[in-house]
Design a protein around this motif. Structure first.
Motif, PDB file in Angstrom:
ATOM      1  N   ASP A   1       0.858  -1.196   0.000  1.00 14.44           N
ATOM      2  CA  ASP A   1       0.000   0.000   0.000  1.00 14.44           C
ATOM      3  C   ASP A   1       0.888   1.238   0.000  1.00 14.44           C
ATOM      4  O   ASP A   1       1.143   1.837   1.050  1.00 14.44           O
TER       5      ASP A   1
ATOM      6  N   LEU B   1      -0.184  -4.132   8.070  1.00 14.10           N
ATOM      7  CA  LEU B   1      -0.880  -5.414   7.926  1.00 14.10           C
ATOM      8  C   LEU B   1      -2.310  -5.331   8.454  1.00 14.10           C
ATOM      9  O   LEU B   1      -3.234  -5.883   7.853  1.00 14.10           O
ATOM     10  N   LEU B   2      -2.497  -4.624   9.572  1.00 14.99           N
ATOM     11  CA  LEU B   2      -3.852  -4.470  10.124  1.00 14.99           C
ATOM     12  C   LEU B   2      -4.723  -3.634   9.188  1.00 14.99           C
ATOM     13  O   LEU B   2      -5.917  -3.913   9.012  1.00 14.99           O
TER      14      LEU B   2
ATOM     15  N   ILE C   1      -4.293  -3.234   5.811  1.00 20.31           N
ATOM     16  CA  ILE C   1      -4.519  -3.957   4.561  1.00 20.31           C
ATOM     17  C   ILE C   1      -5.573  -5.050   4.721  1.00 20.31           C
ATOM     18  O   ILE C   1      -6.371  -5.309   3.817  1.00 20.31           O
ATOM     19  N   ASN C   2      -5.589  -5.671   5.900  1.00 16.33           N
ATOM     20  CA  ASN C   2      -6.550  -6.749   6.156  1.00 16.33           C
ATOM     21  C   ASN C   2      -7.878  -6.260   6.712  1.00 16.33           C
ATOM     22  O   ASN C   2      -8.736  -7.067   7.089  1.00 16.33           O
ATOM     23  N   GLY C   3      -8.068  -4.939   6.758  1.00 17.59           N
ATOM     24  CA  GLY C   3      -9.369  -4.372   7.102  1.00 17.59           C
ATOM     25  C   GLY C   3      -9.669  -4.250   8.576  1.00 17.59           C
ATOM     26  O   GLY C   3     -10.795  -3.897   8.949  1.00 17.59           O
ATOM     27  N   TYR C   4      -8.683  -4.477   9.449  1.00 15.22           N
ATOM     28  CA  TYR C   4      -8.932  -4.353  10.884  1.00 15.22           C
ATOM     29  C   TYR C   4      -8.888  -2.894  11.348  1.00 15.22           C
ATOM     30  O   TYR C   4      -9.576  -2.511  12.285  1.00 15.22           O
TER      31      TYR C   4
END
Length: 470
Positions: free
Chosen positions: A17, A141-142, A144-147
């Motif tokens: 991203d 990572l959080l 990108i994974n939608g958290y």
């Protein structure tokens, strides 16, 4: 550790991203511009005047610096609010996040300088260099994974710096008890109040000017080109900057010693250390840069985000070479900063601000070179800056970081680099990477050890051979 985490993140996580990476780089650059304003030279003054004071006055000086940073931080906050209200800046929320980071950085810088004076730098450096490098990839990572969303991620990013401040503060105050004496009338009996404020002002101007000269790229690209381009440039700059982590620690560690030598006018041992550290840092930087230059295409070709990573290669080449030059010139900034000629830093940097901004505008708008043009502007500015400092130090002190051994190092790395670059390809990116970089490192390390060109390298290898009884 910082180098390893930074490289892994830049290779595998940040390319996922580049837009968010560009936002983070913008926030970081704004915070890097704000926090020297909050410190206002107090941390540099702590290093400058600390050796000449009694223990009680040293504690008073630290408390005075603490109060100063607090007051100026509040004034800076008022300035940030006023700026956003008047200009209605479209990304004003990012400026407030940058202020939160800068507020923590101001006190981190002050606490770290006090730790330097006490020669207890390793633990604060560990917190300062490692926690952000762990936090940022986790947030990526959080996100990108939608958290997490962007705003939530920025809150946690700012919170990481607050955590660093608390950890460094806890460590410092467990080893240093300044007390609660906030009456400063007798502080300036041993040092001149005028000299203190003048030095703080010049140190502040030098810090802000240096950041404007060399940190403006993230602001220029974010506003003139775009956030994704800023992310690509930032990723390349991150990979290039990992080369300089050893230098940052080395310069910080030697700052009190440099200040002491200059105050006592013991220039001969300072000159010996100047040359010794320049050779060591050039050896480390040249070894890393050679491996990057020889193996980066093969390395990126093996990775999942190879297409995006290839966009950063020109940036890494240009900025990496800039970092190498900075390492090779040793602690010239520290010599000027802690001498009576500290005003030179401000004059040189103010001129470089004009040069750098003009070069950025020319490369982006006239030459239409995009982020590569910004990298060239940064390279030219850094080279001019370092060259001017070398000339100034030689004229005023007769000191140079270069000697015959340094020249042999340059020739050796140039020769091995050309020879290995011209070696035939194997058809496998992995084999190319291993055999070329492995051969490069082996040849240079063995040759430098045998020729005894870098004192510390011989010490490290001899200790290892003794340990394993070889």
């Amino acid at each position: 550790m910082g180098t390893a985490i930074g490289i892994v993140s830049a290779l595998f996580i940040y390319p996922l991203d580049f837009a968010f990476s560009g936002i983070i780089k913008f926030v970081d650059n704004i915070s890097q511009l704000l926090y020297p304003v909050m410190v206002f030279g107090a941390s540099h003054a702590l290093i400058k005047f600390y050796p000449s004071l009694t223990e009680q006055k040293q504690k008073q000086l630290f408390n005075y610096s603490l109060v100063s940073v607090t007051v100026v931080s509040l004034v800076t906050l008022a300035g940030v609010v006023l700026f956003n209200v008047i200009t209605q800046y479209k990304d004003s929320a990012l400026v407030y996040f940058a202020f939160a980071v800068a507020f923590s950085l101001a006190f981190i810088d002050l606490f770290r300088k006090q730790a330097q004076d006490m020669q207890r730098l390793s633990v604060p450096t560990l917190f300062e260099k490692i926690i952000p490098k762990i936090t940022l990839p986790v947030l990526f990572l959080l996100l990108i994974n939608g958290y997490f969303g962007v705003i939530t991620s920025l809150w946690f990013y700012a919170g990481a710096y607050l955590l660093i401040l608390l950890l460094i503060g806890g460590y410092l105050f467990s080893n240093f008890k300044p007390g609660f004496n906030y009456r400063f009338n007798n502080l300036f009996t041993d040092i001149s109040r005028r000299d203190y404020y003048r030095y703080s002002l010049y140190a502040f101007a030098g810090s802000v000017g240096s950041l404007l000269a060399f940190r403006i790229d993230g602001i220029v690209i974010f506003n003139w080109i775009g956030e994704e381009a800023n992310g690509i440039f930032g990723n390349g700059a991150t990979l290039a900057a990992t080369m300089q982590i050893p230098a940052v620690g080395m310069f910080a560690l030697y700052a009190p010693l440099i200040s002491k030598h200059l105050q006592e006018n013991t220039l001969e041992p300072l000159n010996m250390k100047y040359k010794e550290i320049a050779r060591l840092l050039f050896f480390i930087g040249a070894l890393l840069y050679s491996c990057i230059f020889i193996g980066i295409d093969d390395l990126f070709s093996l990775l999942p985000s190879s297409e995006k990573l290839m966009l950063t290669v020109p940036i890494i080449y240009i900025l990496g070479f800039s970092v190498l030059i900075n390492m090779a010139t040793g602690f010239n900034t520290e010599i000027i900063t802690y001498s009576k000629y500290y005003r030179f830093n401000m004059i040189a940097i103010l001129l470089l601000i004009v040069v750098n901004i003009a070069l950025n505008a020319w490369f982006v708008f006239i030459a239409d070179m995009g982020i590569a043009g910004v990298a060239w502007a940064s390279f030219i500015s850094m080279t001019l800056f370092n060259f001017s400092k070398l000339v100034f130090i030689y004229r005023k002190f007769g000191l140079l970081p270069f000697d015959a051994a340094f020249g042999k190092l340059v020739l050796l790395f140039a020769f091995t680099g050309v020879v290995i670059y011209l070696l035939p390809e194997t058809g496998s990116h992995f084999v190319n990477l291993i055999y070329k970089c492995g051969l490069l490192v082996t040849l240079n390390v063995v040759a430098i050890y045998k020729l005894r060109l870098v004192y510390q390298l011989n010490v490290w290898i001899d200790q290892a051979l003794k340990k394993f009884k070889l």
